[in-house]
Scaffold this active site. Structure first.
Site, PDB file in Angstrom:
ATOM      1  N   ALA A   1       0.738  -1.547   0.103  1.00  0.00           N
ATOM      2  CA  ALA A   1       0.199  -0.204   0.598  1.00  0.00           C
ATOM      3  C   ALA A   1       1.061   1.196   0.148  1.00  0.00           C
ATOM      4  CB  ALA A   1      -0.970   0.184   0.947  1.00  0.00           C
TER       5      ALA A   1
ATOM      6  N   ARG B  59       1.226  -4.329   4.773  1.00  0.00           N
ATOM      7  CA  ARG B  59       1.459  -5.009   6.064  1.00  0.00           C
ATOM      8  C   ARG B  59       1.520  -4.450   6.771  1.00  0.00           C
ATOM      9  NH1 ARG B  59       6.383  -3.507   7.350  1.00  0.00           N
ATOM     10  NH2 ARG B  59       6.500  -1.583   6.280  1.00  0.00           N
TER      11      ARG B  59
ATOM     12  N   LYS C 290      16.372   4.406 -16.191  1.00  0.00           N
ATOM     13  CA  LYS C 290      16.087   5.746 -16.294  1.00  0.00           C
ATOM     14  C   LYS C 290      16.148   6.352 -15.041  1.00  0.00           C
ATOM     15  CE  LYS C 290      11.430   4.691 -14.287  1.00  0.00           C
ATOM     16  NZ  LYS C 290      11.300   6.104 -13.212  1.00  0.00           N
TER      17      LYS C 290
ATOM     18  N   THR D 194      10.528  10.890 -16.387  1.00  0.00           N
ATOM     19  CA  THR D 194      11.679  10.966 -14.995  1.00  0.00           C
ATOM     20  C   THR D 194      12.293  11.772 -14.627  1.00  0.00           C
ATOM     21  OG1 THR D 194      10.844   8.685 -14.925  1.00  0.00           O
ATOM     22  CG2 THR D 194      12.514   9.355 -13.479  1.00  0.00           C
TER      23      THR D 194
ATOM     24  N   ASN E 118      13.911  10.924  -8.240  1.00  0.00           N
ATOM     25  CA  ASN E 118      14.917  10.240  -8.792  1.00  0.00           C
ATOM     26  C   ASN E 118      15.455  12.144  -9.451  1.00  0.00           C
ATOM     27  OD1 ASN E 118      15.210   7.844  -8.565  1.00  0.00           O
ATOM     28  ND2 ASN E 118      13.687   7.903  -9.399  1.00  0.00           N
TER      29      ASN E 118
END
Length: 333
Positions: free
Chosen positions: A8, A33, A193, A250, A258
């Site tokens: 999740a 979890r 990437k 990205t 990133n």
């Protein structure tokens, strides 16, 4: 279809929301979890930790506890964990009869004594080869998928049944899902990437201009393609959604974690400070070293990835990293 999403986090939740909003009326369960997180999501009908402000569809069930009862009768299982947790989940799912797909992108850290880490499909081949499986990848920010904004993804697997299950589960007016049997190329693109986005964020953070950004993206695509071809991918895959598409998104998008790492490093923050400020996983930080190790083992030159690794490991400062790349000897493109 009965669809189960395990994990999740932002991306797992976004995919579960998309599946639960599908016009075909799928039965969708999102397994968390953390029991406390699951309880909070059921009460607030949102994932406040990762996708605050995005409501969960009424049809989406949030589950926790034992996984086996949640999986019973599933037509498709989607694993939405980081790469570091994929092996453990695949081991738990060895007896799963339903098609499976993972959302993570990257190379696993090398096991002790191993020369390099594995891509997700390689882990699957070693841990649970009997389970039909593949990857869901492509240019996508979780927040935009959760909001129902137009997105195109790739369902990658050598197994046609897996590709078909992912298309049936998720293809909708808001989300286009393209099938591709080149899982090597799709996964190399998804992994590399993230590393290149750190370099592009650094470039933008140092205000080197749009010319420099375009050069980094273009040469980064060349690096990605070289590694993919060495590992058995097809060249055309890297001109598609999971190659060029995911790289551009990205490397340039403001929602990219990133890219944000590169921006923060350019401001003089340490790697630890940059990662802590994000509050979420930036896979490129962990993938950079593993991707470079795989490239070296395959005899593939990846100067951009090598520079990112030296930057992350503190062997280069931000301004010196970009200067190293610009001072490389001229060569044929």
């Amino acid at each position: 279809m009965k669809i189960v999403v395990l994990g999740a986090g932002a991306w797992g939740t976004a995919v579960a929301i998309s599946a639960a909003s599908h016009p075909d009326g799928h039965e969708v369960s999102l397994w968390a979890r953390d029991a406390a997180q699951a309880s909070a999501m059921r009460a607030a009908r949102e994932n406040a930790r990762y996708l605050a402000g995005v409501p969960l569809p009424a049809a989406l069930r949030v589950a926790d506890g034992e996984i086996a009862p949640v999986l019973a009768g599933a037509d498709l299982v989607i694993v939405g964990t980081p790469m570091a947790a994929l092996r453990g989940f695949l081991q738990q799912l060895r007896g799963c009869l339903a098609p499976m797909a993972w959302l993570c992108k990257g190379f696993e850290a090398a096991e002790p004594g191993a020369p390099f880490g594995l891509l997700a499909h390689e882990i699957h081949a070693r841990v649970a080869p009997q389970v039909p499986a593949g990857a869901l990848s492509g240019p996508s920010f979780a927040l935009e998928v959760a909001r129902g904004q137009p997105t195109a993804l790739v369902a990658a697997s050598r197994d046609a049944a897996v590709r078909e299950a992912l298309v049936q589960a998720l293809h909708s007016p808001q989300l286009r899902v393209y099938a591709n049997d080149d899982i090597v190329g799709v996964e190399v693109g998804g992994a590399v990437k993230n590393v290149l986005a750190i370099a592009t964020g650094l470039c933008d953070g140092l205000q080197l201009g749009l010319n420099a950004r375009a050069a980094l993206i273009t040469r980064g695509l060349a690096e990605m393609t070289r590694l993919g071809l060495a590992l058995g991918a097809r060249a055309e895959t890297f001109m598609g959604l999971s190659g060029l598409g995911d790289l551009v998104l990205t490397a340039t998008g403001d929602l990219s974690r990133n890219r944000k790492v590169g921006l923060l490093l350019a401001q003089g923050l340490s790697l630890q400070q940059a990662v802590q400020s994000l509050g979420h996983v930036a896979e490129g930080v962990y993938t950079a070293r593993t991707a470079l190790a795989r490239a070296r083992h395959a005899g593939v030159e990846m100067p951009l990835a090598e520079t990112v690794v030296d930057l992350l490991d503190g062997r280069l400062q931000a301004d010196a990293a970009l200067r190293r790349l610009m001072e490389r000897d001229p060569r044929q493109e």
